[in-house]
Write a protein that holds these residues in place. Structure first.
Motif, short mmCIF file in Angstrom:
data_model
loop_
_atom_site.label_atom_id
_atom_site.label_comp_id
_atom_site.label_asym_id
_atom_site.label_seq_id
_atom_site.Cartn_x
_atom_site.Cartn_y
_atom_site.Cartn_z
N UNK A 306 0.84 -1.19 0.00
CA UNK A 306 0.00 0.00 0.00
C UNK A 306 0.88 1.24 0.00
N UNK A 307 0.32 2.32 -0.52
CA UNK A 307 1.04 3.60 -0.56
C UNK A 307 0.66 4.38 0.68
N UNK A 308 1.64 4.61 1.54
CA UNK A 308 1.35 5.17 2.85
C UNK A 308 2.35 6.28 3.16
N UNK A 309 1.84 7.51 3.31
CA UNK A 309 2.66 8.69 3.64
C UNK A 309 3.91 8.79 2.77
N UNK A 310 3.71 8.68 1.48
CA UNK A 310 4.79 8.93 0.53
C UNK A 310 5.67 7.74 0.22
N UNK A 311 5.43 6.60 0.82
CA UNK A 311 6.26 5.43 0.50
C UNK A 311 5.37 4.19 0.36
N UNK A 312 5.94 3.18 -0.26
CA UNK A 312 5.22 1.91 -0.44
C UNK A 312 5.66 0.94 0.66
N UNK A 313 4.69 0.38 1.35
CA UNK A 313 5.00 -0.51 2.47
C UNK A 313 4.30 -1.85 2.26
#
Length: 465
Positions: A306-313
């Motif tokens: 998922x894309x979360x606060x500017x990064x992919x986690x």
């Protein structure tokens, strides 16, 4: 075949004697044992003997593999290593220590991937290949489990099974021939193609975003590092990477491989302990399923991104590794061992494959009650969605084990003998349970197991050549 303390110590001495062939590791192992006994470190070595067996057998084998990977990386001019979760975690810890101690110009990274998280987003590029990919056998595989490998919901599974005229067969356990028959029906299904396309396309953007973020699409100056077996995860990662940068040829270093992926460039699959082209003896006395239950990490499987606060986690399944407590103890043992072993790059290799073979043969292919008590109840799943866990050494009766012999198993697979195969991920361990009071029959059963394995590996090898 219950073992008393004298028998346990005698068997542990056999491992120690073998490990003495790798003196630098052997000395470090003895130091870990002394530190644990003197309570300098808080680890369990002898409660179930799983700790001492890990320390004596698996940790040295992993050190030998990682040492080989690093040497190859330097020799081939690569500068990055991506250790694939979850089998790569312990390898990653070892590599970081070796790189740090010797100031090697190699970046080590831990990549959160799984067969599912990389295969699913690639299916939309080739639906037929996607259907081929999900239609593979396994332990207690059913049509429902096969369709879930492509993220189909229960309702979508029901619609698909209705379309192919098998609405009542969703939970039937399939043998090899059944899986092939299902695959051919699914290839004709319009619904399954639509469902796979929809779920795959939805997963693609975040998955490729994660790979770009981690640097895999920048250039090809890296190796993937993993346990191995059939190489399909490397192919899935490469397909994703090449959708952004077609020039990159992804390469991997693996502990072992049984076969190459179809139509793959074999030169880009590098193996340490055994390869598809040979090393029959090493394969005969090895259990990849048992290896996976011990060489892993404690986090849950990577399900997607998922894309979360500017990064992919990574998004992981809620269920962590069911062998977590054992895993945590073994990793603490490994970390203490790494603090003691001297990784001097100018000296001879720490351990060779012949020594590893002797350790694995005794542990995996000729186990006694000691090994089965320590690890036989560890939970294993060969399903891409990491469910349906069972004891790695399944509790089978003697007749169920005899059904695994060459002639009987062949007749059952062909449908001539009307019986259900009860599989075990570590059949040698199951045999120890079944023949606990008859050592001679146990040895005979070990020979039957090796005969069948030999046939399978020889057949695969003939295809390779």
């Amino acid at each position: 075949m219950k073992m008393d303390e004298a028998e346990v110590q005698k068997r542990l001495l056999r491992y120690e004697t073998i490990l003495d062939e790798a003196p630098r590791i052997s000395r470090a192992v003895r130091q870990v044992c002394r530190d644990a006994e003197n309570r300098i470190i808080d680890i369990q070595l002898k409660d179930s003997y799983s700790g001492i067996l890990y320390l004596t057998v698996f940790a040295p084998a992993l050190i030998g593999f990682v040492e080989w990977v690093l040497e190859k990386t330097l020799r081939e001019g690569k500068n990055r290593l991506y250790f694939l979760s979850r089998d790569g975690w312990q390898m990653y810890l070892i590599a970081k220590k070796m790189v740090e101690e010797n100031r090697l110009p190699i970046e080590c990274r831990y990549l959160n991937v799984s067969r599912y998280s990389m295969k699913l987003p690639a299916y939309c590029m080739d639906i037929d290949a996607g259907i081929e990919s999900i239609c593979v056998g396994g332990i207690d595989v059913t049509p429902q489990r096969i369709l879930r490998r492509a993220a189909l919901t229960d309702a979508e599974c029901a619609v698909t099974m209705e379309e192919i005229g098998a609405a009542d067969d969703t939970e039937n356990i399939l043998n090899y021939r059944d899986v092939i028959a299902l695959r051919e029906k699914l290839k004709q299904s319009r619904n399954v193609r639509w469902f796979i396309q929809e779920h795959s396309a939805a997963a693609y953007n975040n998955a490729i975003g994660y790979l770009i973020q981690e640097g895999l699409c920048r250039d090809g100056s890296y190796y993937l590092v993993d346990s191995g077996w059939i190489g399909t995860l490397q192919c899935s990662i490469e397909k994703m990477v090449q959708s952004i940068n077609p020039e990159i040829k992804v390469e991997g270093c693996y502990f072992g491989m049984y076969e190459y992926p179809p139509n793959a460039d074999r030169k880009r699959f590098n193996t340490y302990y055994f390869s598809p082209k040979g090393d029959i003896r090493n394969k005969l006395y090895f259990s990849n399923s048992l290896f996976e239950t011990i060489v892993s990490s404690e986090e849950g499987m990577t399900y997607g991104y998922e894309h979360n606060t500017g990064s992919y986690v990574p998004v992981r399944l809620d269920n962590n590794n069911p062998n977590g407590q054992q895993m945590r103890n073994n990793i603490k043992i490994l970390e203490h061992l790494l603090d003691i072993v001297s990784f001097d790059w100018c000296r001879a290799q720490l351990i060779d494959r012949k020594t590893i073979y002797k350790l694995f043969r005794l542990f995996m292919a000729e186990p006694a009650q000691l090994e089965v008590s320590a690890y036989g109840n560890s939970l294993f799943s060969d399903n891409v969605l990491d469910d349906g866990y069972k004891n790695v050494a399944a509790k089978l009766d003697i007749e169920q084990i005899k059904d695994q012999r060459f002639a009987s198993k062949l007749l059952i697979i062909l449908g001539i003998k009307k019986k259900t195969l009860h599989e075990s991920a570590w059949l040698e361990g199951s045999a120890v349970r079944a023949y606990s009071d008859n050592p001679e029959k146990l040895k005979k059963e070990f020979r039957h197991i090796r005969f069948y394995k030999g046939f399978v590996y020889l057949k695969k090898q003939m295809k390779v050549w």
